[in-house]
Scaffold this active site. Structure first.
Site, PDB file in Angstrom:
ATOM      1  N   ASP A  68       0.813  -1.210   0.000  1.00 21.18           N
ATOM      2  CA  ASP A  68       0.000   0.000   0.000  1.00 21.18           C
ATOM      3  C   ASP A  68       0.852   1.268   0.000  1.00 21.18           C
ATOM      4  O   ASP A  68       0.319   2.378  -0.072  1.00 21.18           O
ATOM      5  CB  ASP A  68      -1.000   0.008   1.157  1.00 21.18           C
ATOM      6  CG  ASP A  68      -0.343  -0.105   2.518  1.00 21.18           C
ATOM      7  OD1 ASP A  68       0.904  -0.138   2.594  1.00 21.18           O
ATOM      8  OD2 ASP A  68      -1.083  -0.161   3.526  1.00 21.18           O
ATOM      9  N   ASP A 107      -0.784  -6.457  -0.182  1.00 27.86           N
ATOM     10  CA  ASP A 107      -1.359  -5.863   1.018  1.00 27.86           C
ATOM     11  C   ASP A 107      -2.875  -5.850   0.938  1.00 27.86           C
ATOM     12  O   ASP A 107      -3.455  -5.876  -0.161  1.00 27.86           O
ATOM     13  CB  ASP A 107      -0.901  -4.408   1.159  1.00 27.86           C
ATOM     14  CG  ASP A 107       0.373  -4.260   1.974  1.00 27.86           C
ATOM     15  OD1 ASP A 107       0.704  -5.181   2.735  1.00 27.86           O
ATOM     16  OD2 ASP A 107       1.036  -3.220   1.840  1.00 27.86           O
ATOM     17  N   GLU A 206       8.969  -4.321  10.863  1.00 25.91           N
ATOM     18  CA  GLU A 206       9.298  -2.994  10.345  1.00 25.91           C
ATOM     19  C   GLU A 206       9.744  -2.048  11.448  1.00 25.91           C
ATOM     20  O   GLU A 206       9.093  -1.927  12.493  1.00 25.91           O
ATOM     21  CB  GLU A 206       8.103  -2.371   9.602  1.00 25.91           C
ATOM     22  CG  GLU A 206       8.409  -0.987   9.049  1.00 25.91           C
ATOM     23  CD  GLU A 206       7.404  -0.473   8.048  1.00 25.91           C
ATOM     24  OE1 GLU A 206       7.577   0.674   7.583  1.00 25.91           O
ATOM     25  OE2 GLU A 206       6.445  -1.197   7.728  1.00 25.91           O
TER      26      GLU A 206
END
Length: 307
Positions: A68, A107, A206
């Site tokens: 995304d 995603d 992340e």
């Protein structure tokens, strides 16, 4: 007559009942797990349209995430929250047309899976029906338990995502490194273990400290894909626009920019404009199509006769 009948039956039995399916050359989940078991790093790059999909497909990367992040890279929004599912789906279709070798993860954008497992399943199925997507990535952990279970129950491999979750940047106080204290880090660790228990196939880590990512990777029995999580994960993913310098944005600390497409693109366009203004381009003969001289004369005579 009986002999002819037997021959016909024998020939008919050799004809396949169903047409032979086109053999896919795409990497599979097994491909990624083979690298994981051999302790070889898994390389992942994003794609956001047909051209970036071609780059990814021809590269040496093992997998592609249609993420995304294309909301900013491709559509020019300020965050991933602004993009609709229809916009994302359109970009996915374009990228998938270009990719026929790599394992593809897609995603589910913000607002397309959070409200119910049914909504999540419905949108995930739309992406899977593109024919090349092989895993659906969801950000979150405990709060998306039903969604993860739903996808796994209907046979869709799930890629989890913990640490910094860009879809929740408002709740996190911005795009900030997560897990910098032991208290915060143990929560990310618990989320990772929880998602593994639910049955996710891969896990994105992340923007967490390298030490935390290393511990999580060592404790899990599935591949971890890091982005801003240090070198001790099972693999790495970077946004293609950042790697190639497609925009003039300042990249995040963890990004290494290998090319500068932005400046090279502007330089190329400027060179074209300068050559046009200097009567260098187009060059007669090199960049033009020609007509036989007798045809030219015939054309001129016909035009004169019609004046």
């Amino acid at each position: 007559m009986l002999l002819l009948f037997k021959r016909a039956i024998r020939n008919y039995s050799q004809v396949p009942i169903y047409p032979k399916a086109k053999v896919s050359r795409q990497s599979t989940l097994r491909t990624l797990y083979s690298k994981y078991q051999d302790r070889k790093p898994i390389s992942v790059i994003t794609a956001h349209d047909y051209i970036s999909g071609k780059y990814a497909n021809e590269s040496e990367s093992d997998a592609v995430i249609i993420g995304d992040s294309l909301s900013m890279i491709n559509l020019g929004y300020q965050s991933t929250l602004e993009m609709s599912f229809e916009e994302f789906y359109y970009c996915c279709k374009a990228a998938c047309r270009a990719i026929d070798r790599k394992f593809i993860i897609a995603d589910l954008p913000f607002g397309t899976f959070e409200t119910s497992a049914e909504e999540c399943g419905r949108n995930a199925i739309k992406l899977m029906k593109l024919g090349k997507v092989q895993s659906i990535k969801l950000e979150g952990s405990y709060e998306i338990t039903d969604q993860v279970k739903k996808l796994i129950d209907i046979g869709i491999p799930v890629t989890g995502h913990v640490g910094l979750q860009p879809q929740k940047f408002n709740a996190l106080g911005g795009y900030r490194v997560q897990g910098k204290t032991a208290t915060d880090a143990i929560e990310i660790f618990r989320q990772a273990k929880y998602l593994q228990g639910l049955g996710v196939s891969l896990l994105v880590l992340e923007a967490i400290p390298s030490e935390v990512a290393k511990i999580i990777t060592e404790e899990l029995n599935l591949p971890t894909i890091g982005i801003g999580a240090g070198k001790y994960t099972s693999g790495q993913v970077l946004v293609q626009g950042d790697v190639l310098g497609m925009l003039n944005n300042k990249p995040a600390k963890f990004v290494r920019q290998y090319k500068n497409f932005y400046q090279e693109g502007i330089d190329g366009i400027n060179e074209y404009c300068r050559e046009l203004n200097s009567d260098i381009y187009p060059e007669e003969g090199t960049h033009t199509y020609s007509m036989a001289q007798e045809e030219v004369k015939d054309l001129i005579e016909r035009i004169r006769s019609e004046r």
